[in-house]
Write a protein that holds these residues in place. Sequence first.
Motif, PDB file in Angstrom:
ATOM      1  N   ALA A 115      38.328  98.849  37.498  1.00 43.52           N
ATOM      2  CA  ALA A 115      38.460  98.970  38.952  1.00 43.52           C
ATOM      3  C   ALA A 115      37.083  99.288  39.507  1.00 43.52           C
ATOM      4  O   ALA A 115      36.249  99.883  38.823  1.00 43.52           O
ATOM      5  N   TYR A 116      36.845  98.897  40.743  1.00 40.07           N
ATOM      6  CA  TYR A 116      35.535  99.153  41.340  1.00 40.07           C
ATOM      7  C   TYR A 116      35.616  99.025  42.862  1.00 40.07           C
ATOM      8  O   TYR A 116      36.434  98.271  43.394  1.00 40.07           O
ATOM      9  N   PHE A 154      28.757  95.952  44.560  1.00 44.15           N
ATOM     10  CA  PHE A 154      27.474  96.351  43.986  1.00 44.15           C
ATOM     11  C   PHE A 154      27.677  96.948  42.600  1.00 44.15           C
ATOM     12  O   PHE A 154      26.963  96.631  41.650  1.00 44.15           O
ATOM     13  N   ALA A 155      28.688  97.811  42.457  1.00 41.22           N
ATOM     14  CA  ALA A 155      28.955  98.433  41.162  1.00 41.22           C
ATOM     15  C   ALA A 155      29.265  97.365  40.116  1.00 41.22           C
ATOM     16  O   ALA A 155      28.768  97.420  38.982  1.00 41.22           O
ATOM     17  N   ARG A 156      30.071  96.365  40.486  1.00 36.46           N
ATOM     18  CA  ARG A 156      30.398  95.309  39.539  1.00 36.46           C
ATOM     19  C   ARG A 156      29.164  94.477  39.184  1.00 36.46           C
ATOM     20  O   ARG A 156      29.008  94.052  38.039  1.00 36.46           O
ATOM     21  N   LEU A 198      34.509 101.757  37.741  1.00 36.26           N
ATOM     22  CA  LEU A 198      33.059 101.721  37.880  1.00 36.26           C
ATOM     23  C   LEU A 198      32.631 102.459  39.140  1.00 36.26           C
ATOM     24  O   LEU A 198      33.293 102.396  40.173  1.00 36.26           O
ATOM     25  N   CYS A 199      31.503 103.131  39.036  1.00 45.63           N
ATOM     26  CA  CYS A 199      30.945 103.835  40.194  1.00 45.63           C
ATOM     27  C   CYS A 199      29.431 103.737  40.129  1.00 45.63           C
ATOM     28  O   CYS A 199      28.817 104.120  39.128  1.00 45.63           O
ATOM     29  N   TYR A 215      38.894 106.296  32.937  1.00 43.07           N
ATOM     30  CA  TYR A 215      37.482 106.605  32.733  1.00 43.07           C
ATOM     31  C   TYR A 215      36.719 106.393  34.039  1.00 43.07           C
ATOM     32  O   TYR A 215      36.748 105.291  34.605  1.00 43.07           O
ATOM     33  N   GLY A 216      36.061 107.425  34.509  1.00 45.87           N
ATOM     34  CA  GLY A 216      35.150 107.291  35.639  1.00 45.87           C
ATOM     35  C   GLY A 216      33.761 107.058  35.091  1.00 45.87           C
ATOM     36  O   GLY A 216      33.171 107.965  34.493  1.00 45.87           O
ATOM     37  N   VAL A 217      33.248 105.838  35.256  1.00 44.10           N
ATOM     38  CA  VAL A 217      32.023 105.439  34.574  1.00 44.10           C
ATOM     39  C   VAL A 217      30.895 105.196  35.578  1.00 44.10           C
ATOM     40  O   VAL A 217      30.969 104.277  36.404  1.00 44.10           O
TER      41      VAL A 217
END
Length: 234
Positions: free
Chosen positions: A33-34, A43-45, A96-97, A6-8
């Motif tokens: 993953a991030y 930052f994404a996390r 995560l993105c 999943y690209g979230v």
Amino acid sequence: MTGTLYGVGVGPGDPDLMTVLADRLIRNARVIAYPAPENGASFARSIARNSIQPETVEIPIRIPMQVDRFPVQEIYDEASQKVSEHLLQGDDVVALCQGDPFFYGSFMYLFERLKDRFSVRLVPGVSSMTACAAAALRPLCAQSESLFVLPATLADAELSDRMSRGGALAIVKVGRHLPRIRELLRRLGRESGAVFVAHASLPGQTVAPLADAPEAAPYFSMILVPGIDPYAAS
């Protein structure tokens, strides 16, 4: 059975701007993953931190910030291998993105490497461009107007050529290029009405006319340049 990647998109920074679907997937994720800097927090996390469960396996993708030290291929080859190991075990992986995965998003590097081997689903996020427009209370474009998205990292000649064609502009990745971009817009007579936005949606958000923008700009900043008056009668 293999897992799904999943690209979230987690949005521009304010956790409240994450979608309900993004929050649900992150809370239920066994593996995330991030992207993260070589040293320091992701930052994404940080945007999604309240949704991440203690037992979740985390795969930080450490990326050097200096351009000349950015071996993109090697870093994402290694990250893709780690992600694929979990997918082959049947675990879903939530990558995560910040912003939106397909708008200058780092997820594209994983997507390109894994899309032919595994099931992939995309979860759109609020992009930096729409977040900056909201912060500035500035419509991006209207009616039949064109909108051009220009990275500030382009060479002067190419930027000047595209800026001179008219239409509204969203200039991204401003950072250290701010003085140069401001001068190019001034030469083309397009500085008037331009707005500088930094850290959109975050507590330290800055919105100012371009003429009043600081000399030193953070990487997460953008310049919005108007085209036609969006409130003019059609």
